[in-house]
Design a protein around this motif. Structure first.
Motif, PDB file in Angstrom:
ATOM      1  N   GLU A 153       2.345   1.919  -3.348  1.00 37.32           N
ATOM      2  CA  GLU A 153       1.304   2.422  -4.240  1.00 37.32           C
ATOM      3  C   GLU A 153       1.077   3.912  -4.011  1.00 37.32           C
ATOM      4  O   GLU A 153       1.003   4.695  -4.956  1.00 37.32           O
ATOM      5  N   ASP A 154       0.990   4.278  -2.744  1.00 35.79           N
ATOM      6  CA  ASP A 154       0.749   5.694  -2.445  1.00 35.79           C
ATOM      7  C   ASP A 154       1.907   6.571  -2.902  1.00 35.79           C
ATOM      8  O   ASP A 154       1.702   7.717  -3.287  1.00 35.79           O
ATOM      9  N   ILE A 155       3.111   6.009  -2.850  1.00 46.17           N
ATOM     10  CA  ILE A 155       4.258   6.822  -3.231  1.00 46.17           C
ATOM     11  C   ILE A 155       4.348   6.971  -4.745  1.00 46.17           C
ATOM     12  O   ILE A 155       4.546   8.062  -5.267  1.00 46.17           O
ATOM     13  N   LEU A 187       2.044   6.088  -7.247  1.00 47.31           N
ATOM     14  CA  LEU A 187       0.887   6.375  -8.092  1.00 47.31           C
ATOM     15  C   LEU A 187       0.800   7.834  -8.520  1.00 47.31           C
ATOM     16  O   LEU A 187       0.607   8.117  -9.703  1.00 47.31           O
ATOM     17  N   THR A 242       4.542  12.505  -1.023  1.00 46.02           N
ATOM     18  CA  THR A 242       5.469  12.102  -2.086  1.00 46.02           C
ATOM     19  C   THR A 242       5.782  13.265  -2.999  1.00 46.02           C
ATOM     20  O   THR A 242       6.943  13.552  -3.300  1.00 46.02           O
ATOM     21  N   ARG A 285       0.814  -1.200   0.000  1.00 49.45           N
ATOM     22  CA  ARG A 285       0.000   0.000   0.000  1.00 49.45           C
ATOM     23  C   ARG A 285       0.856   1.260   0.000  1.00 49.45           C
ATOM     24  O   ARG A 285       0.571   2.234  -0.668  1.00 49.45           O
ATOM     25  N   ARG A 286       1.949   1.171   0.743  1.00 47.02           N
ATOM     26  CA  ARG A 286       2.829   2.327   0.870  1.00 47.02           C
ATOM     27  C   ARG A 286       3.464   2.670  -0.475  1.00 47.02           C
ATOM     28  O   ARG A 286       3.464   3.830  -0.901  1.00 47.02           O
ATOM     29  N   ARG A 335      -0.280  10.514   1.957  1.00 44.99           N
ATOM     30  CA  ARG A 335       0.998   9.990   1.479  1.00 44.99           C
ATOM     31  C   ARG A 335       1.302  10.496   0.074  1.00 44.99           C
ATOM     32  O   ARG A 335       2.440  10.815  -0.249  1.00 44.99           O
TER      33      ARG A 335
END
Lengths: 277, 277
Positions: free
Chosen positions: A112-114, A116, B31, A109-110, B27
């Motif tokens: 992905e958040d970074i 995406l 980023t 998940r982390r 997040r």
């Protein structure tokens, strides 16, 4: 992104063969050749009519002669080889980075958040628009070409890999875990095969993208050898026959990449595993 | 690249989902901030010449200036004109031809081999040839856009018509629909998800092609030309500003224009599941 849309091309290329199951081989060949014959005749007719200068609109036998001459003298093979090496290098870069980022995005998940937001911002900008910027940063030549091709073709690979990992059925993961699979086995035996159809689609789209971009980048980046450069350079001397021979070779390579590289790969993996028909 | 897909794929309780979404947004913002800060620090550190790596405020200021004095709008206007003109031509040719190919065997037999042979040739490979034939300027850019957009449109219209459920055709026929009603009431709505996907892909291809064509067949206006021209003067800030505009326009079209077309047609007609499956 529409990169995820079902690819039509594969079915298109397969369709004539399947549609003609009841016909004899020769009829199929004749039927496929007929449109090309018509176009060739029209082309010859226009060329010999003399409306356009022969230099700009050469008859097909001139193009064929140029093709043979360039091939025999080793110039054309050299151009082709350089282009293919760049394609392979750029695509390898994109495949490794794209699959790695896509897998990370799908699993964590982390990650992905970074990734995406970055990927979503970078993707809608046409790859060629980065060319001048890359030229400024990395100079003319091979480095820019390979990096740009890799950068641009990574996007469809990332998106499809990410979607593929997300599309692995939850129940497969859970049943594998219930049967005591550790995370390494889970990855090798469930996640990887489960997402492979998507990954392959991504790789196919990425390769097509790389091929489309590479030709343009070669024209802009002033590389010494390469098909894109060959046809762009031929403009200076009004060598339309050289250009058309080059365009022909580009088309053949594009078709070969689609038909032989990826259909084979698919046959050996996902179709054999029964993931896709 | 939808964040919605990420959130809907894990159907949890709504509260939990909302908090997860908040974490994601947080997040994502983080980023972007970190990347911007790293970029800014690199630009300010003086390791690279400021002409090559301008600071973000400088890029923003350039973008603002270009927007205020109207040049950016004019460039964008020229680019939009070329894209939309080429795309309209591609739709005007590709859509009827694709539908005809889907309905009539003889048209399919004639056009399909030609289309599959031309499709693997990247549109940019034609740029030098078209420059010789039509001179520098608008014609080349529009024709390149046309070539790039034609095949997605054509092939999607074709497969859309072929994918119409034959049961619907027979049912409509049994209920006494004549040819015309059959065409407008069954075939066109049935094929519409594919047609809209085709339109989307056509626009994406066109958007890539126009930037490349503008760089190579330099006229005086157009976003692609600005970027390429800025390279001569080492104006990386102008390049980055134009990249932002190109990305924004692409994003607006992809999301807002095609998204709303999709909502107004296929989603309302309840056709979208057949397109996505």
């Amino acid at each position: 992104m529409a990169d995820l849309a079902p690819t039509v091309s594969r079915h298109v290329l397969a369709a004539p063969a399947s549609a003609a199951a009841g016909e004899s081989r020769w009829r199929v060949v004749a039927r496929t050749a007929f449109p090309f014959l018509v176009v060739a005749v029209l082309w010859e007719f226009t060329a010999y009519l003399g409306i356009f200068p022969r230099k700009l609109f050469p008859p097909l036998e001139d193009v064929a002669a140029t093709f043979v001459r360039l091939t025999a003298s080793g110039i054309l093979p050299h151009h082709v080889l350089d282009t293919l090496i760049r394609l392979a290098a750029g695509f390898a870069l994109a495949a490794v980075a794209g699959v790695a980022i896509g897998l990370a995005m799908g699993r964590s998940r982390r990650a992905e958040d970074i990734f995406l937001p970055l990927v979503s911002i970078g993707a809608p900008i046409p790859g060629l628009a980065y060319t001048p910027l890359f030229l400024l940063w990395f100079g003319l030549g091979n480095k820019t070409t390979v990096l740009l091709v890799g950068f641009v073709s990574a996007f469809p690979i990332i998106f499809n890999t990410w979607t593929g990992v997300k599309a692995v059925k939850e129940i497969w993961v859970r049943s594998a875990q219930a049967m005591g699979a550790d995370s390494r086995r889970l990855f090798h035996h469930v996640i990887l095969p489960g997402s492979l159809p998507y990954v392959l689609t991504g790789l196919r789209l990425g390769l097509a993208q790389a091929w489309r971009i590479l030709v343009g980048v070669e024209m802009l980046a002033a590389v010494p050898w390469g098909l894109g450069w060959m046809i762009f350079g031929a403009r200076e001397f009004l060598n339309t026959d050289v250009m058309l021979a080059g365009v022909f070779v580009i088309g053949v390579i594009g078709l070969a990449l689609e038909k032989f590289v990826f259909q084979r790969l698919e046959q050996y993996t996902v179709v054999r595993w029964g993931m896709m028909t | 690249m939808s964040t919605t897909a990420a959130t809907t794929s894990a159907p949890t309780a709504s509260v939990q989902a909302a908090s997860a979404r908040a974490t994601s947004a947080y997040r994502a913002g983080l980023t972007l901030l970190v990347v911007a800060a790293v970029y800014e620090a690199t630009a300010r550190s003086g390791a690279f010449p400021p002409a090559l790596l301008p600071t973000l405020p400088k890029v923003a200021a350039t973008l603002w200036d270009l927007l205020l004095d109207g040049t950016m709008l004019e460039h964008a206007g020229y680019t939009m004109y070329r894209v939309l003109f080429g795309l309209a031509l591609a739709v005007a040719v590709g859509l009827p031809l694709g539908i005809l190919m889907g309905r009539m065997r003889s048209v399919e037999n004639f056009c399909l081999p030609l289309a599959s042979a031309l499709m693997p040739i990247p549109s940019l490979a034609w740029v030098p040839v078209f420059i010789l034939w039509f001179g520098l300027g608008n014609t080349v850019a529009i024709l390149i856009v046309f070539y790039a957009a034609l095949f997605p449109m054509l092939l999607n219209a074709w497969s859309g018509v072929r994918a119409v459920n034959p049961l619907w055709l027979r049912a409509a026929g049994a209920m006494g629909a004549d040819e015309r009603a059959l065409f407008w009431k069954v075939i066109i709505p049935g094929a519409s998800p594919f047609i809209i996907t085709g339109l989307r892909q056509a626009f994406l291809r066109a958007w890539i092609a126009v930037v490349g064509a503008e760089m190579l067949a330099a006229s005086d206006w157009g976003l692609g030309w600005v970027i390429f021209d800025a390279k001569e003067f080492l104006n990386a800030d102008v390049m980055l500003a134009s990249l932002v505009v190109i990305g924004l326009i692409g994003f607006v079209f992809e999301r807002l224009v095609f998204g709303s077309i999709e909502r107004a047609t296929v989603m309302r007609w309840g056709m979208v599941r057949t397109a996505k499956s």
